[in-house]
Design an enzyme around this catalytic site. Structure first.
Site, mmCIF file in Angstrom:
data_model
loop_
_atom_site.group_PDB
_atom_site.id
_atom_site.type_symbol
_atom_site.label_atom_id
_atom_site.label_comp_id
_atom_site.label_asym_id
_atom_site.label_seq_id
_atom_site.Cartn_x
_atom_site.Cartn_y
_atom_site.Cartn_z
ATOM 1 N N ASN A 48 1.012 -1.111 0.242
ATOM 2 C CA ASN A 48 0.034 0.083 0.008
ATOM 3 C C ASN A 48 0.775 1.263 0.044
ATOM 4 O OD1 ASN A 48 -3.000 -1.010 0.093
ATOM 5 N ND2 ASN A 48 -1.931 -2.023 1.868
ATOM 6 N N ILE A 98 6.567 -0.032 -3.177
ATOM 7 C CA ILE A 98 6.781 -1.092 -4.182
ATOM 8 C C ILE A 98 8.309 -1.679 -3.959
ATOM 9 C CG2 ILE A 98 6.965 -1.979 -6.680
ATOM 10 C CD1 ILE A 98 5.001 0.120 -7.324
ATOM 11 N N TYR A 142 -8.745 -21.690 4.131
ATOM 12 C CA TYR A 142 -9.242 -20.360 4.522
ATOM 13 C C TYR A 142 -10.632 -20.300 3.709
ATOM 14 C CZ TYR A 142 -8.180 -15.374 5.342
ATOM 15 O OH TYR A 142 -7.989 -13.891 6.040
ATOM 16 N N ASP A 153 0.585 -10.693 -0.701
ATOM 17 C CA ASP A 153 1.785 -10.681 0.083
ATOM 18 C C ASP A 153 2.045 -11.547 1.048
ATOM 19 O OD1 ASP A 153 -0.237 -9.159 1.180
ATOM 20 O OD2 ASP A 153 1.090 -7.799 2.287
ATOM 21 N N ASP A 172 4.577 -9.850 9.529
ATOM 22 C CA ASP A 172 4.901 -8.992 8.441
ATOM 23 C C ASP A 172 4.498 -7.520 8.990
ATOM 24 O OD1 ASP A 172 5.521 -7.444 6.224
ATOM 25 O OD2 ASP A 172 4.816 -9.138 4.819
ATOM 26 N N THR A 209 5.578 14.713 24.389
ATOM 27 C CA THR A 209 4.417 14.261 23.638
ATOM 28 C C THR A 209 4.968 13.219 22.394
ATOM 29 O OG1 THR A 209 2.841 15.814 24.075
ATOM 30 C CG2 THR A 209 2.236 14.613 22.197
#
Length: 264
Positions: free
Chosen positions: A9, A12, A100, A109, A138, A193
């Site tokens: 996301n 690459i 699954y 991925d 990951d 902070t």
């Protein structure tokens, strides 16, 4: 030579293999609007700048979690490398038994990482580690925890926001909290902070991963200790946290190479 491409996301990530050796790694930011020409020229230029001939690339494998870029990516390899790239998807050989509910929902991925983990565990195996159950963590934009049994059954896992996403969410979702660089804090108790955010995100991630791994071992493997592999852009940041038995930041690229060999 083999070219492997992991489209995340945020970035690459690419790897060029000469035999078993990962000879070159490079990356660029992900932009779903990139054209096939922009992508093709990027790949060829990077290879040329590093003294590799794009004509020597024999096969290409990709995994992508950004569907909008896949058409351009596939076309760029046809146009600029004269090759059909192998995309990790349902129907290809993986060496895994996918358990699954809907295999098409699994991020490519995650599958590539699982393939790489099985291969890495076998390559690094000793009498102690041979035939062990695996957990792959990951740590990228999201943090994923995937479970693979000693019989190469991919069972699924868990997904949570990654370190950078957590920092961004705090900044975007509040009026006064700043965006900060993600680093391991010097102290758990932040005295500013910025330090407080860094502490919360770092130890929050570490705690979440530790708890998820423990719960997976308990509920899936009956309390049997699994071999835990860390990968992804932030995995090195957690290397000293005692979360992993092995850290392999390029695990997905290695998994893509193995997939190419399986589907040759």
């Amino acid at each position: 030579m083999l070219l492997t491409v992991d489209v995340g996301n945020t970035t690459i990530q690419c790897g060029l293999f000469e035999g078993e050796k990962l000879a070159l790694q490079f990356r660029r930011s992900t932009n779903p609007k990139l054209s096939s020409d922009e992508l093709g020229l990027f790949f060829r230029d990077v290879l040329a700048l590093n003294n590799f001939d794009y004509k020597s690339v024999e096969r290409i494998a990709c995994c992508s979690v950004v569907p909008a870029i896949n058409h351009s990516l596939s076309n760029c390899f046809r146009k600029y490398f004269f090759k059909e790239a192998l995309f990790i998807a349902a129907g290809i050989k993986t060496g895994l038994k996918i358990k699954y509910a809907n295999p098409r929902e699994i991020g490519a991925d995650r599958i590539a990482g699982a393939i790489g983990a099985v291969h890495a565990a076998a390559s690094a195996s000793s009498d102690k580690n041979a035939g062990r159950n695996l957990i792959v963590v990951d740590m990228g934009t999201a943090t994923t925890v995937d479970v693979i049994t000693k019989n190469n059954e991919y069972l699924g896992g868990a997904i949570l926001p990654g370190a950078s996403m957590s920092v961004h969410a705090l900044s975007e979702g509040t009026a006064q909290l700043p965006s900060v660089e993600f680093v391991q804090p010097k102290n758990v108790c932040g005295s500013s902070t910025i330090e407080a955010i860094q502490s919360g995100v770092f130890y929050g991630q570490a705690g979440a991963v530790r708890e998820l791994v423990s719960k997976m071992e308990e509920s899936v493997f009956g309390g049997e200790r699994a071999f835990v592999i860390g990968t992804g852009g932030f995995s090195r940041s957690f290397e000293s946290a005692g979360l992993f038995d092995l850290v392999l930041p390029d695990l997905v690229l290695q998994g893509l190479k193995v997939a190419l060999d399986m589907n040759a």
